[in-house]
Design an enzyme around this catalytic site. Structure first.
Site, PDB file in Angstrom:
ATOM      1  N   ASP A   8      69.445  -4.078-104.942  1.00 22.30           N
ATOM      2  CA  ASP A   8      67.995  -4.729-104.757  1.00 22.30           C
ATOM      3  C   ASP A   8      67.639  -5.510-105.900  1.00 22.30           C
ATOM      4  O   ASP A   8      68.501  -5.643-107.037  1.00 22.30           O
ATOM      5  CB  ASP A   8      67.236  -3.453-104.623  1.00 22.30           C
ATOM      6  CG  ASP A   8      65.677  -3.697-104.827  1.00 22.30           C
ATOM      7  OD1 ASP A   8      65.190  -4.314-103.893  1.00 22.30           O
ATOM      8  OD2 ASP A   8      65.190  -3.172-105.701  1.00 22.30           O
ATOM      9  N   ASP A  10      63.901  -6.839-107.106  1.00 26.17           N
ATOM     10  CA  ASP A  10      62.642  -6.403-107.849  1.00 26.17           C
ATOM     11  C   ASP A  10      62.768  -4.993-108.227  1.00 26.17           C
ATOM     12  O   ASP A  10      62.925  -4.193-107.404  1.00 26.17           O
ATOM     13  CB  ASP A  10      61.626  -6.853-107.008  1.00 26.17           C
ATOM     14  CG  ASP A  10      61.393  -8.059-106.600  1.00 26.17           C
ATOM     15  OD1 ASP A  10      61.620  -9.011-107.407  1.00 26.17           O
ATOM     16  OD2 ASP A  10      60.737  -8.319-105.485  1.00 26.17           O
TER      17      ASP A  10
HETATM   18  P1  B16 Z   1      57.739 -11.357-101.279  1.00 28.09           P
HETATM   19  P2  B16 Z   1      63.100  -6.085-103.325  1.00 28.09           P
HETATM   20  C1  B16 Z   1      60.443  -6.606-102.466  1.00 28.09           C
HETATM   21  O1  B16 Z   1      61.557  -6.928-103.144  1.00 28.09           O
HETATM   22  C2  B16 Z   1      59.301  -6.155-103.425  1.00 28.09           C
HETATM   23  O2  B16 Z   1      59.814  -4.951-104.051  1.00 28.09           O
HETATM   24  C3  B16 Z   1      58.007  -5.772-102.856  1.00 28.09           C
HETATM   25  O3  B16 Z   1      57.105  -5.223-103.714  1.00 28.09           O
HETATM   26  C4  B16 Z   1      57.845  -7.317-102.093  1.00 28.09           C
HETATM   27  O4  B16 Z   1      56.523  -7.162-101.341  1.00 28.09           O
HETATM   28  C5  B16 Z   1      58.883  -7.630-101.148  1.00 28.09           C
HETATM   29  O5  B16 Z   1      60.000  -7.827-102.127  1.00 28.09           O
HETATM   30  C6  B16 Z   1      58.477  -9.204-100.706  1.00 28.09           C
HETATM   31  O6  B16 Z   1      58.490  -9.894-101.590  1.00 28.09           O
HETATM   32  O7  B16 Z   1      56.517 -11.770-101.136  1.00 28.09           O
HETATM   33  O8  B16 Z   1      58.550 -12.269-102.712  1.00 28.09           O
HETATM   34  O9  B16 Z   1      58.437 -12.009-100.140  1.00 28.09           O
HETATM   35  O10 B16 Z   1      62.575  -4.822-104.187  1.00 28.09           O
HETATM   36  O11 B16 Z   1      63.517  -5.669-101.929  1.00 28.09           O
HETATM   37  O12 B16 Z   1      64.000  -7.049-104.164  1.00 28.09           O
HETATM   38 MG    MG Z   2      63.163  -3.276-105.634  1.00 29.69          MG
END
Ligand code: B16
Ligand code: MG
Length: 208
Positions: A8, A10
């Site tokens: 993953d 974030d």
């Molecule tokens: P975006 P991951 C996720 O990333 C985040 O944890 C989540 O908080 C966010 O809403 C989602 O990506 C979408 O992100 O708005 O940048 O498209 O943890 O799956 O790397």
């Molecule tokens: Mg994450």
């Protein structure tokens, strides 16, 4: 035998999770919606649109589809501005060494992130060329907790789902990996209670 590891982004590789929080908090305050760190946990790992749905569950009034689309876009604008601050120094401690260790063990590597900003983030932190493949929320219609992102990563790597590790910091991500039939390494306090196969506070400390 385990053949691949899907990371993953974030909250595992880089701590952009607090930028997401700051951007959503701006929107919530403006709209008069109660929002704090505890509620933010529900947004971890899930798509932007679903995050907004969860945030608006506590809104004092209903929202039209067009209003929601505008709010999601505004949130992304705030988030993207905050991401300008990101540099390779923001890669979480021990992560680079750990990825190298996984490669030395012969594992193929992938990013599996819900974020449609993944390519931009990887570029900012200098990891665009590090992984064998990168799968994001832009590649699938169903984001985490559906298994699609991780299944597509396994397919692109040419390995069976059962031969993949997934490293995740979010309950939605652990659920997605389990539905994909993969083994999970949970990192951080938010996934301690959702029964990953292995758990540690940071990726740098995780056992492989
Ligand atoms: P975006 P991951 C996720 O990333 C985040 O944890 C989540 O908080 C966010 O809403 C989602 O990506 C979408 O992100 O708005 O940048 O498209 O943890 O799956 O790397
Ligand atoms: Mg994450």
């Amino acid at each position: 035998m385990m053949k691949a590891i899907i990371f993953d982004l974030d909250g595992v590789i880089v701590s952009t999770d607090h930028y997401h929080y700051r951007a959503w908090k701006d929107i919530a305050d403006r709209e008069g919606v109660p929002f704090d760190e505890n509620r933010n946990v529900l947004l971890r790992g899930v798509s932007r649109e679903k995050s907004l749905e969860i945030l608006l569950e506590l809104a004092p009034r209903p929202y039209l589809a067009e209003e929601k689309a505008k709010l999601a876009e505004e949130k992304n604008g705030i988030y993207r501005r905050l991401l300008q601050e990101l540099t390779p120094d923001d890669i979480l401690p021990g992560v680079l060494k750990w990825i190298e260790h996984a490669k030395e063990k012969g594992l193929r590597t992938a990013i599996g992130s819900s974020s449609k900003n993944t390519d931009f983030i990887l570029e900012r932190i200098g990891l665009s060329e590090t992984f064998d493949t990168v799968v994001t929320g832009a590649d699938v219609t169903r984001s985490k907790p559906a298994p699609d992102i991780f299944l597509l990563a396994a397919e692109r790597l040419g390995v069976e789902p059962g031969d993949c590790w997934v490293v995740e910091d979010a309950p939605a991500g652990i659920e997605a990996a389990k539905s994909a039939g993969m083994k999970t390494i949970g990192v951080g306090e938010y996934v301690k209670d959702v029964a990953p196969d292995r758990w540690s506070l940071t990726l740098g400390e995780a056992e492989l």
